[in-house]
Design an enzyme around this catalytic site. Structure first.
Site, PDB file in Angstrom:
ATOM      1  N   CYS A  33       0.833  -1.207   0.000  1.00 45.46           N
ATOM      2  CA  CYS A  33       0.000   0.000   0.000  1.00 45.46           C
ATOM      3  C   CYS A  33       0.864   1.254   0.000  1.00 45.46           C
ATOM      4  O   CYS A  33       0.353   2.347  -0.199  1.00 45.46           O
ATOM      5  CB  CYS A  33      -0.940   0.007   1.206  1.00 45.46           C
ATOM      6  SG  CYS A  33      -0.090  -0.034   2.785  1.00 45.46           S
ATOM      7  N   CYS A 103      -3.125  -2.694   8.615  1.00 38.43           N
ATOM      8  CA  CYS A 103      -2.619  -1.377   9.004  1.00 38.43           C
ATOM      9  C   CYS A 103      -2.129  -1.404  10.447  1.00 38.43           C
ATOM     10  O   CYS A 103      -1.155  -0.732  10.787  1.00 38.43           O
ATOM     11  CB  CYS A 103      -3.701  -0.326   8.829  1.00 38.43           C
ATOM     12  SG  CYS A 103      -4.552  -0.420   7.245  1.00 38.43           S
TER      13      CYS A 103
HETATM   14 FE1  FES Z   1      -1.624   0.454   4.187  1.00 41.09          FE
HETATM   15 FE2  FES Z   1      -3.500   1.133   5.830  1.00 41.09          FE
HETATM   16  S1  FES Z   1      -3.708   0.802   3.726  1.00 41.09           S
HETATM   17  S2  FES Z   1      -1.439   0.787   6.263  1.00 41.09           S
END
Ligand code: FES
Length: 140
Positions: A33, A103
């Site tokens: 991400c 996360c």
């Molecule tokens: Fe990567 Fe939340 S989407 S830490």
């Protein structure tokens, strides 16, 4: 989909920033991400984490878990800080939606990276602590 506590910590995160002359720093990222968290800790002579601050480039859940993680580790010893797992951070936030669980791993791994940094600088071992992964995206 987010709990009130998550929203509250996202909108009003605690302990944002850097600590000059920190006792230790842990930086972790998730290449999937692209989010990154850096955690600074100050450890006093008694081995207690007297201060913690974070800089996180990431989603709302990453900000909220970083914020809660700093609150949970301040006042704990470096050994007790090992109990602040992603589960503990999530529980303190009344949970995270499933797609956001990863996360909270960023927060756990940042704590461990900072503890590892502290332990190696001081030639000590912290029970249960192995060298942390710095890119958690490869490991789940
Ligand atoms: Fe990567 Fe939340 S989407 S830490």
């Amino acid at each position: 989909m987010y709990t009130e506590k998550v929203m509250e910590h996202f909108q009003n995160p605690r302990n944002v920033g850097e600590i000059e002359n920190a006792s230790a720093i842990g930086t972790v990222g998730n290449a999937r991400c692209g989010d990154i968290m850096r955690l600074y800790i100050t450890v006093d002579e008694a081995g207690i984490i007297s201060d913690a601050k974070f800089m996180t480039y990431g989603c709302g859940a990453a900000i909220a878990t970083s914020s809660m993680a700093t609150e949970l580790i301040i006042g704990k010893t470096i050994h007790e800080a090992m109990t602040v797992t992603n589960q503990a951070v999530m529980a303190a936030l009344d949970g995270l939606p499933n797609p956001k669980v990863h996360c909270s791993l960023l927060a756990e791994q940042a704590i461990r990276a900072a503890l590892w940094n502290y332990a190696t600088q001081n030639g000590m071992e912290i029970e249960g602590l192995d060298e942390p992964v710095t890119d958690i995206g490869d490991h789940h």
